[in-house]
Write a protein that holds these residues in place. Structure first.
Motif, short mmCIF file in Angstrom:
data_model
loop_
_atom_site.label_atom_id
_atom_site.label_comp_id
_atom_site.label_asym_id
_atom_site.label_seq_id
_atom_site.Cartn_x
_atom_site.Cartn_y
_atom_site.Cartn_z
N ALA A 106 -3.96 0.32 2.90
CA ALA A 106 -4.17 1.63 3.03
C ALA A 106 -2.89 2.28 4.04
CB ALA A 106 -5.34 1.64 4.09
N SER A 107 -2.11 1.44 4.56
CA SER A 107 -0.62 2.01 5.15
C SER A 107 0.01 2.69 4.13
CB SER A 107 -0.18 1.02 5.90
OG SER A 107 0.44 -0.05 5.21
N LYS A 108 0.05 1.96 2.81
CA LYS A 108 1.06 2.40 2.09
C LYS A 108 0.43 3.43 0.81
CE LYS A 108 3.41 -2.08 2.23
NZ LYS A 108 3.95 -3.43 1.37
N PHE A 109 -0.84 3.05 0.40
CA PHE A 109 -1.29 3.78 -0.73
C PHE A 109 -2.28 4.70 -0.35
CE2 PHE A 109 -0.08 -0.34 -2.19
CZ PHE A 109 1.04 -0.10 -3.02
N ALA A 110 -3.09 4.89 0.83
CA ALA A 110 -3.97 5.62 1.23
C ALA A 110 -3.47 7.18 1.69
CB ALA A 110 -4.81 5.16 2.37
N SER A 111 -4.21 8.33 1.31
CA SER A 111 -3.81 9.63 1.61
C SER A 111 -4.14 9.67 3.33
CB SER A 111 -4.53 10.66 1.09
OG SER A 111 -5.88 10.69 1.60
N LYS B 15 -11.72 -2.89 4.28
CA LYS B 15 -11.63 -4.29 4.63
C LYS B 15 -10.39 -4.16 5.83
CE LYS B 15 -13.18 -6.74 0.67
NZ LYS B 15 -12.51 -7.52 -0.50
N ILE B 16 -10.70 -5.07 6.84
CA ILE B 16 -9.60 -5.12 7.67
C ILE B 16 -9.07 -6.76 7.95
CG2 ILE B 16 -9.29 -4.72 10.26
CD1 ILE B 16 -11.70 -3.13 10.24
N ARG B 17 -8.03 -6.89 8.01
CA ARG B 17 -7.55 -8.28 8.03
C ARG B 17 -6.52 -8.52 9.30
NH1 ARG B 17 -2.80 -10.59 5.98
NH2 ARG B 17 -2.92 -12.72 5.41
N TYR B 18 -6.64 -9.59 9.80
CA TYR B 18 -5.77 -9.86 10.99
C TYR B 18 -4.40 -10.67 10.31
CZ TYR B 18 -3.89 -11.59 15.34
OH TYR B 18 -3.15 -11.83 16.56
N ASN B 19 -3.29 -10.06 10.53
CA ASN B 19 -2.21 -10.77 9.67
C ASN B 19 -1.49 -11.76 10.87
OD1 ASN B 19 0.00 -11.42 8.47
ND2 ASN B 19 0.65 -9.45 8.01
N CYS B 20 -1.63 -13.05 10.69
CA CYS B 20 -0.74 -13.98 11.64
C CYS B 20 0.00 -14.86 10.87
CB CYS B 20 -1.83 -14.79 12.41
SG CYS B 20 -1.09 -15.94 13.26
N LEU B 21 1.07 -15.07 11.04
CA LEU B 21 2.09 -15.50 10.06
C LEU B 21 1.56 -17.15 9.64
CD1 LEU B 21 5.43 -14.33 11.51
CD2 LEU B 21 4.54 -13.79 9.49
N PHE B 22 0.99 -17.80 10.44
CA PHE B 22 0.92 -19.26 10.23
C PHE B 22 -0.75 -19.42 9.95
CE2 PHE B 22 0.74 -18.37 15.02
CZ PHE B 22 -0.43 -19.03 15.22
N ASN C 7 -10.37 -0.45 -1.02
CA ASN C 7 -10.71 -1.12 -2.49
C ASN C 7 -9.43 -2.14 -2.75
OD1 ASN C 7 -12.92 0.36 -2.81
ND2 ASN C 7 -11.74 2.10 -4.07
N ASN C 8 -9.24 -3.07 -1.73
CA ASN C 8 -8.08 -3.88 -1.95
C ASN C 8 -6.85 -3.36 -2.09
OD1 ASN C 8 -10.05 -5.89 -1.78
ND2 ASN C 8 -10.74 -5.67 -4.10
#
Length: 368
Positions: A278-283, A221-228, A274-275
């Motif tokens: 990925a930057s923290k938990f993916a190998s 999954k890909i998410r655009y992270n915008c603060l507002f 899988n929710n």
């Protein structure tokens, strides 16, 4: 779309270089720091007038020279097109299509490329600015006017920041001028955010399938992270209204800090397997699978949107992939896709892949 040839004059470590590129597969072999990447960079530059390696165009000029030129002949929609670019130490730039001077916007509509380099493999672990740059470069290949929106937004943001810094320095605030800047930022910034979200939605649909071929049980999954913005606020009018409210709420903080605190220049792109983030938990392998899926999806989207299949540029990337991902990448390349690859040797390639390859060897800026 096909590159027929490439000619460089005073480009980085090349004095004069002419390459015949009339082949579906071109392999450029050489040790590190010999000039392989410079060739791919010059081709990518002709398609975007940018390079991911530097923001200072003068770095492209050979140290001992005053002017760089890049030229290429391309087959586009069964028509041959000539591109010529030049830039000198005095910052004079000239762009020509078929010997006729043209604008950057028109110039960038001719050649389409997708560049996949070793630096891209660190996309998930890099800075938010790295992910924004990747996204913006990809969108610009489809919408050449997108770069102009980015440039306009940055100019307004700098002007606003100067206004805020003046307030910190003197205590005098031109509220009317600040309101004008905010209004312009909302309009321009909302358009940028809208196009980013739209592109990510499209690339996610394709990348999910490509990612699943390698990972089988993993869902991307890909998410655009915008603060507002919330996840459901994707329409332009929703983005504009949310931006207006947020920029007013941030006014006090911006006055204290003397800078714009929100907008597309602060946003990020998040990837999940899988929710899980990925930057923290993916190998490392999982993260590279995501990037591989993204790059192959770029090819599909550009082809679908423009009607022209881009030239694929693979810069030393195969050596950084394991056998599974190497094979998937090479087997996923369409037969009709012109692919230019750099590598330290030919050992990574099966004999079948090397059939019909045009092979060049590079050593210290000389090629044969």
């Amino acid at each position: 779309m096909r590159l027929i040839n490439l000619q460089l004059t005073n480009y980085r470590n090349y004095g004069e270089l002419y390459l015949d590129l009339k082949s579906d597969k071109i392999l450029i072999i050489g040790k590190n720091a010999q000039g392989k990447t410079n060739i791919l960079e010059s081709i990518y530059f002709l398609s975007s007038l940018k390079t991911p390696r530097t923001s200072n165009i003068q770095e492209l000029i050979n140290f001992e020279k005053d002017k760089v030129t890049i030229s290429a002949n391309i087959i586009k929609s069964n028509t041959e097109v000539e591109l010529d670019y030049s830039y000198d130490r005095e910052k004079h730039r000239e762009l020509k299509v078929n010997k006729v001077k043209t604008t950057p916007k028109n110039f960038k509509t001719v050649l389409k490329t997708v560049l996949f380099s070793t630096a891209d493999l660190m996309l998930l672990r890099g800075n938010p600015s790295d992910r924004r740059d990747w996204l913006d470069r990809a969108i610009s290949q489809i919408y050449p006017a997108y770069d102009e929106r980015l440039s306009k937004y940055d100019k307004i943001r700098i002007q606003k920041n100067n206004c805020l810094k003046e307030y910190l320095k003197t205590g005098n605030l031109n509220e009317t001028l600040l309101d004008v800047y905010n209004e312009q930022l909302v309009i321009t910034g909302s358009n940028i955010i809208y196009l980013r979200i739209k592109f990510l939605d499209e690339i996610e649909k394709i990348a999910k399938d490509k990612h699943r071929i390698i990972s089988s049980t993993e869902e991307l999954k890909i998410r655009y992270n915008c603060l507002f913005l919330g996840d459901e606020q994707k329409e332009l009018d929703q983005i504009v209204e949310a931006f207006k409210v947020a920029i007013e709420e941030k006014k006090g903080e911006e006055l204290r800090r003397g800078q714009s605190c929100l907008g597309p220049h602060r946003d990020d792109i998040e990837f999940f397997i899988n929710n899980n983030d990925a930057s923290k938990f993916a190998s490392q392998g999982q993260q590279r699978t995501i990037v591989l899926a993204l790059k192959l999806s770029e090819l599909d989207i550009i082809t679908a949107k423009t009607g022209d299949e881009p030239v694929l540029l693979l810069d030393d990337v195969l050596a950084e992939l394991d056998d599974l991902r190497q094979n998937y990448l090479l087997q996923s390349i369409n037969k009709g896709t012109q692919t230019i690859i750099t590598s330290v040797d030919t050992l990574l390639f099966e004999e079948k892949f090397l059939e019909g390859v045009k092979l060049y060897n590079v050593e210290n800026g000389a090629i044969k």
